[in-house]
Design a protein around this motif. Structure first.
Motif, PDB file in Angstrom:
ATOM      1  N   SER A 141      13.492 -52.341  49.040  1.00 26.56           N
ATOM      2  CA  SER A 141      12.661 -51.347  48.383  1.00 26.56           C
ATOM      3  C   SER A 141      13.360 -50.895  47.102  1.00 26.56           C
ATOM      4  O   SER A 141      13.692 -51.737  46.264  1.00 26.56           O
ATOM      5  CB  SER A 141      12.355 -50.203  49.353  1.00 26.56           C
ATOM      6  OG  SER A 141      11.309 -49.394  48.880  1.00 26.56           O
ATOM      7  N   LEU A 180      -0.687 -46.085  44.311  1.00 23.90           N
ATOM      8  CA  LEU A 180      -0.185 -44.989  45.150  1.00 23.90           C
ATOM      9  C   LEU A 180      -0.914 -43.681  44.884  1.00 23.90           C
ATOM     10  O   LEU A 180      -0.908 -42.781  45.730  1.00 23.90           O
ATOM     11  CB  LEU A 180       1.314 -44.772  44.890  1.00 23.90           C
ATOM     12  CG  LEU A 180       2.266 -45.881  45.318  1.00 23.90           C
ATOM     13  CD1 LEU A 180       3.700 -45.527  44.919  1.00 23.90           C
ATOM     14  CD2 LEU A 180       2.191 -46.139  46.810  1.00 23.90           C
ATOM     15  N   GLY A 240       1.241 -42.904  49.864  1.00 21.12           N
ATOM     16  CA  GLY A 240       2.535 -42.918  49.201  1.00 21.12           C
ATOM     17  C   GLY A 240       2.584 -42.163  47.896  1.00 21.12           C
ATOM     18  O   GLY A 240       3.495 -42.393  47.088  1.00 21.12           O
ATOM     19  N   PHE A 250       5.818 -40.728  46.452  1.00 19.60           N
ATOM     20  CA  PHE A 250       6.758 -41.628  45.796  1.00 19.60           C
ATOM     21  C   PHE A 250       6.405 -41.796  44.323  1.00 19.60           C
ATOM     22  O   PHE A 250       7.298 -41.943  43.475  1.00 19.60           O
ATOM     23  CB  PHE A 250       6.785 -42.971  46.516  1.00 19.60           C
ATOM     24  CG  PHE A 250       7.277 -42.865  47.937  1.00 19.60           C
ATOM     25  CD1 PHE A 250       8.617 -43.017  48.235  1.00 19.60           C
ATOM     26  CD2 PHE A 250       6.392 -42.595  48.977  1.00 19.60           C
ATOM     27  CE1 PHE A 250       9.077 -42.893  49.541  1.00 19.60           C
ATOM     28  CE2 PHE A 250       6.846 -42.474  50.280  1.00 19.60           C
ATOM     29  CZ  PHE A 250       8.187 -42.623  50.568  1.00 19.60           C
ATOM     30  N   ILE A 303       6.391 -37.577  52.155  1.00 17.16           N
ATOM     31  CA  ILE A 303       5.212 -38.069  52.855  1.00 17.16           C
ATOM     32  C   ILE A 303       4.410 -36.916  53.455  1.00 17.16           C
ATOM     33  O   ILE A 303       3.195 -36.822  53.295  1.00 17.16           O
ATOM     34  CB  ILE A 303       5.629 -39.074  53.943  1.00 17.16           C
ATOM     35  CG1 ILE A 303       6.269 -40.301  53.292  1.00 17.16           C
ATOM     36  CG2 ILE A 303       4.445 -39.488  54.803  1.00 17.16           C
ATOM     37  CD1 ILE A 303       7.019 -41.174  54.250  1.00 17.16           C
ATOM     38  N   GLY A 307       1.937 -36.680  50.385  1.00 22.01           N
ATOM     39  CA  GLY A 307       1.098 -37.840  50.597  1.00 22.01           C
ATOM     40  C   GLY A 307      -0.369 -37.499  50.409  1.00 22.01           C
ATOM     41  O   GLY A 307      -0.806 -36.374  50.665  1.00 22.01           O
ATOM     42  N   ASP A 331       1.414 -54.050  52.318  1.00 23.81           N
ATOM     43  CA  ASP A 331       2.440 -53.078  51.977  1.00 23.81           C
ATOM     44  C   ASP A 331       1.778 -51.907  51.272  1.00 23.81           C
ATOM     45  O   ASP A 331       1.311 -52.030  50.135  1.00 23.81           O
ATOM     46  CB  ASP A 331       3.496 -53.718  51.083  1.00 23.81           C
ATOM     47  CG  ASP A 331       4.742 -52.867  50.924  1.00 23.81           C
ATOM     48  OD1 ASP A 331       4.626 -51.628  50.974  1.00 23.81           O
ATOM     49  OD2 ASP A 331       5.827 -53.444  50.741  1.00 23.81           O
ATOM     50  N   LEU A 350       3.166 -49.178  50.269  1.00 19.83           N
ATOM     51  CA  LEU A 350       4.029 -48.477  49.332  1.00 19.83           C
ATOM     52  C   LEU A 350       4.379 -49.296  48.097  1.00 19.83           C
ATOM     53  O   LEU A 350       4.428 -48.764  46.993  1.00 19.83           O
ATOM     54  CB  LEU A 350       5.322 -48.029  50.020  1.00 19.83           C
ATOM     55  CG  LEU A 350       5.209 -46.887  51.029  1.00 19.83           C
ATOM     56  CD1 LEU A 350       6.597 -46.501  51.529  1.00 19.83           C
ATOM     57  CD2 LEU A 350       4.513 -45.681  50.428  1.00 19.83           C
ATOM     58  N   PRO A 397       0.567 -47.793  57.674  1.00 18.49           N
ATOM     59  CA  PRO A 397       1.311 -47.530  56.441  1.00 18.49           C
ATOM     60  C   PRO A 397       2.710 -47.010  56.750  1.00 18.49           C
ATOM     61  O   PRO A 397       2.937 -46.338  57.758  1.00 18.49           O
ATOM     62  CB  PRO A 397       0.457 -46.463  55.738  1.00 18.49           C
ATOM     63  CG  PRO A 397      -0.916 -46.657  56.279  1.00 18.49           C
ATOM     64  CD  PRO A 397      -0.725 -47.090  57.703  1.00 18.49           C
ATOM     65  N   ILE A 398       3.625 -47.309  55.878  1.00 19.42           N
ATOM     66  CA  ILE A 398       5.047 -47.052  55.984  1.00 19.42           C
ATOM     67  C   ILE A 398       5.691 -48.105  56.875  1.00 19.42           C
ATOM     68  O   ILE A 398       6.623 -48.779  56.451  1.00 19.42           O
ATOM     69  CB  ILE A 398       5.404 -45.635  56.483  1.00 19.42           C
ATOM     70  CG1 ILE A 398       4.640 -44.590  55.676  1.00 19.42           C
ATOM     71  CG2 ILE A 398       6.910 -45.408  56.389  1.00 19.42           C
ATOM     72  CD1 ILE A 398       4.876 -44.635  54.202  1.00 19.42           C
ATOM     73  N   HIS A 437       5.566 -51.409  55.233  1.00 16.15           N
ATOM     74  CA  HIS A 437       6.564 -51.590  54.182  1.00 16.15           C
ATOM     75  C   HIS A 437       7.962 -51.802  54.759  1.00 16.15           C
ATOM     76  O   HIS A 437       8.720 -52.642  54.277  1.00 16.15           O
ATOM     77  CB  HIS A 437       6.571 -50.366  53.258  1.00 16.15           C
ATOM     78  CG  HIS A 437       7.673 -50.394  52.243  1.00 16.15           C
ATOM     79  ND1 HIS A 437       7.742 -51.337  51.239  1.00 16.15           N
ATOM     80  CD2 HIS A 437       8.767 -49.591  52.082  1.00 16.15           C
ATOM     81  CE1 HIS A 437       8.819 -51.116  50.492  1.00 16.15           C
ATOM     82  NE2 HIS A 437       9.456 -50.068  50.992  1.00 16.15           N
TER      83      HIS A 437
END
Length: 424
Positions: free
Chosen positions: A212, A253, A258, A261, A303, A307, A358, A360, A392-393, A396
């Protein structure tokens, strides 16, 4: 395997906590502490002047050690496997200026340290607050990637883990800024080699590895190596879940699981490049968001609290099409030979991997990056891991565990001098 992208919402707090615990426990040795260590545990750490840079940097070169101290990691396995130090060292920021960065250096106990290979491990996203600093997480036993570090220690490799730029009281982290990440990882390895107590060799074979954010750091270190650190005996790079193109990662995102982020990446770019003036477009909610994240926000808070929040909730207008922003995120795009400061190409074998689904880090931009490297003549192995159906998460994070055996074999082969296959 073709890459397919979907966008899914979910109950992210539970997914993240379970995924991090699963990654930690499934690969941990039998004597490891069986409890998951969420980021909130780091709140118990006291203030620490070790992380305060000196008012004036001492003269020296990138990678020179400014200060160091012996520490005991917070879980039994790394304590048993390695002697561990925290170091502060000279590095170079995104504008080419010298500054101080901190890191953790772990050297397997026993044997001859000077004979050991060194892996520069780029940690994944921890969060913007000082309490999220990777070295503090290691000291507390809260680093969710500790099991990966343990595996490398068990293989006999010394490991250098940078905190990246800006982790200090009153943090100013430069999240996702490759022009800062690459030097920080390279100079963590140099600092490990120059730490007298560690006993490592200046000629030791070296690899960069990460996932990542850390996968991006590993590839940025590879791109910087030829000009910035020609003396390093670099043998290979392992990089997974790489956010190579910031805009292509950021746009999907916005307003999705996400989105925290994305907000953190904008904060990071703003810290690296003062001309961006992110504060000029923040509304009251945006200023409160930045203050909140930097006061105590780690990955779970990003998150939990941010999020599924659109950027428009925090700004009076989006700055992303402004020329200064475009220039900065463009030059922080991996695989672009024309990017200022980038090497012509990575000179060593690369194992790059990614999830097929993925939420993220957009998979298609990673696929494009591996093709760009192949076009440049990089000897690269590309692999995808099918994460269809994972929430999700988890979608990733899962590949870091799924790929670990192959990653370890890849490192062993590079250190042994075996030729690298390429599927370019």
């Amino acid at each position: 395997m073709p890459i397919r992208t979907t966008r899914r919402a979910g109950r992210l707090t539970v997914a993240l906590a379970l995924t991090l615990a699963a990654c930690t426990l499934s690969a941990a040795p039998a004597d490891a502490d069986p409890r998951p260590h969420p980021a909130d545990d780091a709140a118990a750490l006291p203030p620490d002047d070790f992380y305060v840079p000196p008012a004036a940097l001492p003269e020296g070169r990138p990678g020179d050690v400014i200060r160091s101290r012996k520490v005991d990691p917070g879980t039994p396995t790394p304590r048993a496997l390695a002697d561990t130090w925290q170091v502060m060292y000279r590095s170079t920021d995104a504008l080419g200026r010298p500054h101080a960065v901190t890191a953790t250096v772990l050297v397997p106990k026993g044997g001859t340290p000077a004979s050991r290979p060194i892996v520069g491990w780029g940690p994944g996203t921890q969060g913007p607050a000082f309490r999220c600093t990777p070295s503090r997480m290691i000291a507390k036993g809260a680093l969710y990637e500790q099991w990966v570090i343990n595996a490398m220690l068990e293989a006999g490799y010394a490991v250098a883990v940078p905190d990246y730029e800006g982790y200090r009281p009153g943090p100013k982290t430069t999240y996702m800024v490759g022009k800062s990440l690459g030097p920080a990882l390279i100079d963590a390895v140099r600092a490990a080699q120059r730490l007298p107590a560690a006993g490592l060799s200046a000629d030791a074979p070296v690899a960069f590895r990460g996932y990542s954010q850390g996968g991006g750091a590993a590839l940025w270190a590879g791109e910087f190596k030829a000009d910035y650190a020609p003396e390093l005996n670099l043998k290979g790079i392992v990089a997974g879940g790489v956010p190579g193109n910031l805009m292509e990662v950021a746009l999907p995102l916005n307003g999705r699981p996400g989105s925290g982020f994305l907000l953190y990446a904008l904060i990071g770019l703003d810290h690296a490049y003062p001309e961006l003036k992110f504060g000029d477009v923040l509304n009251d909610a945006g200023r409160a968001m930045v203050a909140d994240l930097e006061a105590g926000g780690c990955a779970l808070e990003m998150i939990n609290k941010y999020g599924n929040k659109p950027l428009s909730a925090y700004v009076t207008r989006s700055p992303l099409v402004d020329a200064p922003w475009v220039a900065r995120y463009t030059e922080n795009t991996l695989g672009t030979e024309s990017a200022p400061g980038a090497a012509a190409k990575i000179e060593v074998p690369v194992f790059q991997y990614h999830a097929t689904q993925d939420a993220l880090v957009e998979p298609n931009q990673a696929d494009a990056l591996h093709k760009a490297y192949c076009a440049q003549g990089v000897p690269l192995t590309w692999k995808t891991y099918d994460t269809t159906g994972r929430p999700p998460i988890s979608d990733h994070l899962w590949p870091i565990q799924a790929a670990n055996a192959e990653a370890m074999t890849y490192l062993a082969d590079r250190f042994a001098g075996r030729p690298a296959a390429t599927d370019c």
